[in-house]
Design a protein around this motif. Structure first.
Motif, PDB file in Angstrom:
ATOM      1  N   CYS A  30       0.799  -1.370  -0.174  1.00 18.18           N
ATOM      2  CA  CYS A  30      -0.027   0.016   0.008  1.00 18.18           C
ATOM      3  C   CYS A  30       1.007   1.264   0.008  1.00 18.18           C
ATOM      4  O   CYS A  30       0.952   2.305   0.846  1.00 18.18           O
ATOM      5  CB  CYS A  30      -1.420   0.432   0.674  1.00 18.18           C
ATOM      6  SG  CYS A  30      -2.028   0.732   1.303  1.00 18.18           S
ATOM      7  N   THR A  31       1.773   1.674  -1.355  1.00 23.21           N
ATOM      8  CA  THR A  31       2.615   2.220  -1.090  1.00 23.21           C
ATOM      9  C   THR A  31       1.541   3.940  -1.286  1.00 23.21           C
ATOM     10  O   THR A  31       2.318   5.360  -0.806  1.00 23.21           O
ATOM     11  CB  THR A  31       3.389   2.515  -2.473  1.00 23.21           C
ATOM     12  OG1 THR A  31       2.610   2.501  -3.596  1.00 23.21           O
ATOM     13  CG2 THR A  31       4.047   1.759  -2.532  1.00 23.21           C
ATOM     14  N   GLN A  32       0.402   3.912  -1.226  1.00 21.88           N
ATOM     15  CA  GLN A  32      -0.539   5.501  -1.226  1.00 21.88           C
ATOM     16  C   GLN A  32      -0.681   6.082   0.136  1.00 21.88           C
ATOM     17  O   GLN A  32      -0.850   6.766   0.007  1.00 21.88           O
ATOM     18  CB  GLN A  32      -1.468   4.899  -2.021  1.00 21.88           C
ATOM     19  CG  GLN A  32      -2.289   4.292  -3.421  1.00 21.88           C
ATOM     20  CD  GLN A  32      -1.491   5.668  -3.716  1.00 21.88           C
ATOM     21  OE1 GLN A  32      -3.134   6.500  -4.182  1.00 21.88           O
ATOM     22  NE2 GLN A  32      -1.198   6.120  -5.092  1.00 21.88           N
ATOM     23  N   ILE A  33      -0.094   5.073   0.843  1.00 16.92           N
ATOM     24  CA  ILE A  33      -0.255   5.981   2.436  1.00 16.92           C
ATOM     25  C   ILE A  33       0.871   6.971   2.784  1.00 16.92           C
ATOM     26  O   ILE A  33       0.353   7.607   4.026  1.00 16.92           O
ATOM     27  CB  ILE A  33       0.207   4.932   3.378  1.00 16.92           C
ATOM     28  CG1 ILE A  33       0.902   4.216   3.601  1.00 16.92           C
ATOM     29  CG2 ILE A  33      -1.610   4.073   3.498  1.00 16.92           C
ATOM     30  CD1 ILE A  33       0.616   3.268   5.077  1.00 16.92           C
ATOM     31  N   HIS A  34       1.827   7.255   1.887  1.00 16.02           N
ATOM     32  CA  HIS A  34       3.220   7.785   1.271  1.00 16.02           C
ATOM     33  C   HIS A  34       2.555   8.633   1.385  1.00 16.02           C
ATOM     34  O   HIS A  34       2.985   9.685   1.242  1.00 16.02           O
ATOM     35  CB  HIS A  34       4.331   7.611   1.120  1.00 16.02           C
ATOM     36  CG  HIS A  34       5.300   8.457   1.733  1.00 16.02           C
ATOM     37  ND1 HIS A  34       6.050   8.426   0.765  1.00 16.02           N
ATOM     38  CD2 HIS A  34       5.652   8.855   2.211  1.00 16.02           C
ATOM     39  CE1 HIS A  34       6.773   8.609   1.592  1.00 16.02           C
ATOM     40  NE2 HIS A  34       6.921   9.074   2.597  1.00 16.02           N
TER      41      HIS A  34
END
Length: 633
Positions: free
Chosen positions: A266-270
């Motif tokens: 879930c790289t979108q949480i960055h």
């Protein structure tokens, strides 16, 4: 860690408390698997709406006649028919990126019926969408057996190494056979590395060729633009997956005798900075399948780990990510400078790769106060670095020169971008999760503190997982369709319909909530993480769950390519993933992986050389220390 208000399980099942002012809409009757299932092995074409109409009889359902009692401010529920389609395959592969393709290749050699599913368009999503077509990394697999290369304790993937990297393995032949016909070469015509830091790497493998070759065999089928929202679980066995065909909103159930998870973390949480997303991955990287497994009680490990590069350009009114920007990749230490324009890393300095680089820069930015105003650093190229450190910059230097900025000799600001994220179900030595028949190429334990597999790992574990899934298929007893409990499908229909048709006063649109989740994620999950930052981030995520998520509404409740519906479902997964990742980081009182923890600046193998695994107990996220599994045979 217990939350106030509605429980996670109630929220996910769509049984919203009336006190929150939300109407339980789209209530369904029983969903029956009465329709005939298609056989994905009959054609090599991608499954689409035309084949659906021709080959699949949907099980139509009728909404309940009565609606629940509504509170003030609610609107009447939408009563509708929600059919779903049932497909059957021996092996389901969720994700069509590098790992999924290689797992499929291996299983296909055994003559298995295979269906690949992807949230985006096949060959244009995931790894392919992010310009990886022109990059393939290989390693000397014999050298990977050495302790220096091992990623976790024990015999790290020894069985996988033995399987793919035997004594006769020739990496040059292997590279050419997979499309690497244009590697860098030196003056003598010998294959040359991309950079001195990557001595066993070549480029110009065309990953799309692998995908095209799979379709060309006529032995697999691809169901793309299909978002997997849940797993079909009976008892301790995974029997496939449930999802939405995004162009029409039609529900699909894929019955599989074995399932391979090959989707990302879930790289979108960055989070965001200025106008740019702080990651290089597809915006589809929202952790949907791992979080579905989590809701089924599976333990998720290594969620606190990630990997970052320094590639975002921070110019006025311009934001780029890796694919179209410039910066410093993990091996390009010589082009990085602090706020005083002094070199951060000395020549030939060994920093333990990406992990050491990020820890050092995290310490420099937070403790030494030598970062830029945006918690970044500076980058500049000399003519020599441009000519020798070619991979991350060769495509774009001329572009920026032509548009008024010369990266050679001028400093520009770069910041950390997340490109890998852990947070996967724990796997055993056969790459299988706690659920029988459910495998994970990226499973927790495979890569440890590295925060997720790189391409060479995807290839290694992809092939090995394909082999393990075939072994399981050959040995596991079959499950008759008449034995299956289809109640989970009915519950998922209700949950997704409620998300799409919810009506509430003063609602929040999915993009508004996503920005808040990402802001909290960036606050607590970057290259330096203080106790204060993480506690503030967790408090904000708890507030979002308690106050904002029940108010999440869509602009319309149509099913036809409703991108807000997709985003709303993803937000639930992102919220779980962000909270889990930051809580795990807070518990781990040391510096490990790609981040620096100021209060605990040293690595502590005495207390923390283990995996932090998270599972649900009621409505609580519960963490436990467990030894790293020995994945090798």
């Amino acid at each position: 860690m217990k939350r106030e208000g509605i429980s996670r399980r109630d929220f996910l099942r769509g049984t919203m408390a009336s006190a929150l002012g939300v109407a339980a809409t789209g209530i369904l009757g029983a969903c029956s698997p009465a329709g005939a299932a298609t056989d994905p092995a009959t054609t090599s074409a991608s499954v689409n709406e035309e084949t659906t109409k021709a080959e699949t009889t949907a099980a139509e359902t009728t909404a309940a006649e009565t609606a629940p009692q509504m509170e003030s401010g609610q609107t009447a529920p939408v009563l509708e028919s929600t059919p779903y389609e049932v497909y059957h395959t021996e092996l389901l592969v969720i994700g069509t990126g590098n790992a999924g393709v290689w797992a499929t290749q291996r299983a296909m050699e055994e003559g298995k019926t295979i269906l690949m599913v992807d949230k985006g368009p096949f060959r244009h999503s995931g790894a392919s969408a992010m310009s990886w077509d022109a990059l393939m990394i290989w390693h000397d697999y014999a050298g990977m057996r050495t302790p220096d290369w091992q990623l976790i304790n024990g015999e790290t993937a020894q069985a996988a190494f033995d399987y793919l990297g035997g004594a006769e393995f020739n990496p040059y032949v292997e590279s050419i056979n997979h499309g690497q016909t244009l590697p860098f070469r030196d003056a003598n015509g010998e294959v040359a590395p991309i950079s001195p830091q990557l001595p066993k790497t070549t480029v110009s493998a065309f990953f799309r060729r692998e995908m095209d070759a799979l379709l060309g065999t006529g032995r697999i089928n691809v169901m793309d633009q299909t978002m997997i929202t849940d797993l079909l679980v009976n008892g301790d066995r995974c029997l496939g997956a449930i999802g939405i065909y995004l162009p029409t909103g039609r529900m699909r159930v894929i019955r599989a005798d074995a399932t391979i998870m090959a989707s990302s973390g879930c790289t979108q949480i960055h989070g965001w900075l200025n106008i740019g997303y702080r990651g290089i991955n597809s915006t589809d990287n929202t952790g949907d399948v791992p979080m579905a497994a989590f809701r089924h009680g599976l333990k998720i490990g290594e969620s606190e780990f990630a990997q970052y590069d320094f590639n975002s350009i921070i110019f006025k009114d311009v934001a780029h990510t890796f694919g179209c920007g410039i910066g410093a990749d993990a091996g390009e230490l010589e082009v990085l400078f602090d706020a005083n324009h002094e070199r951060i890393f000395a020549d030939d300095e060994v920093v333990n790769g990406n992990l050491g680089m990020c820890q050092r820069i995290g310490e420099l930015v937070f403790k030494d106060k030598k970062g830029t105003a945006n918690d970044g650093v500076y980058c500049t190229y000399t003519q020599e670095s441009y000519e020798t450190v070619r991979y991350p910059i060769m495509r774009n230097v001329r572009f920026f020169q032509e548009h008024g900025f010369d990266p050679i000799g001028n400093y520009f600001e770069v910041a950390a971008e997340m490109y890998e994220h852990g947070g996967a179900p724990i796997i055993d030595k056969n790459m299988m999760t706690e659920l029988k028949g459910l495998f994970d190429v990226r499973g927790a334990g495979a890569c440890g503190e590295n925060g997720g597999p790189h391409m060479c790992h995807n290839r290694l574990y992809g092939h090995y997982t394909g082999k393990c899934a075939v072994n399981y298929l050959n040995a596991a007893p079959a499950v008759g369709e008449e034995e299956i409990d289809w109640t989970p499908v009915e519950e998922e229909c209700r949950r997704l319909s409620e998300i799409r048709t919810r009506k509430v006063e003063n609602g929040l649109r999915p993009h508004e909530i996503r920005r808040k989740i990402q802001a909290a994620g960036y606050r607590g999950f970057t290259i330096y993480r203080t106790t204060e930052m993480m506690e503030e981030a967790i408090a904000e995520l708890e507030r979002i769950r308690r106050e904002d998520m029940p108010r999440q509404v869509l602009a319309d409740d149509s099913t036809t390519f409703n991108v807000e519906w997709k985003s709303a479902i993803e937000n639930i997964n992102m919220l779980d993933s962000a909270e889990m990742s930051i809580r795990a980081s807070l518990l781990r009182e040391e510096t490990r992986g790609c981040y620096f923890r100021p209060e605990f600046p040293q690595k502590d193998d005495v207390n923390w050389n283990c995996m932090l695994a998270c599972h649900l107990e009621g409505d609580e996220m519960v963490f436990e220390k467990i030894p790293y599994p020995e994945i090798g045979g």
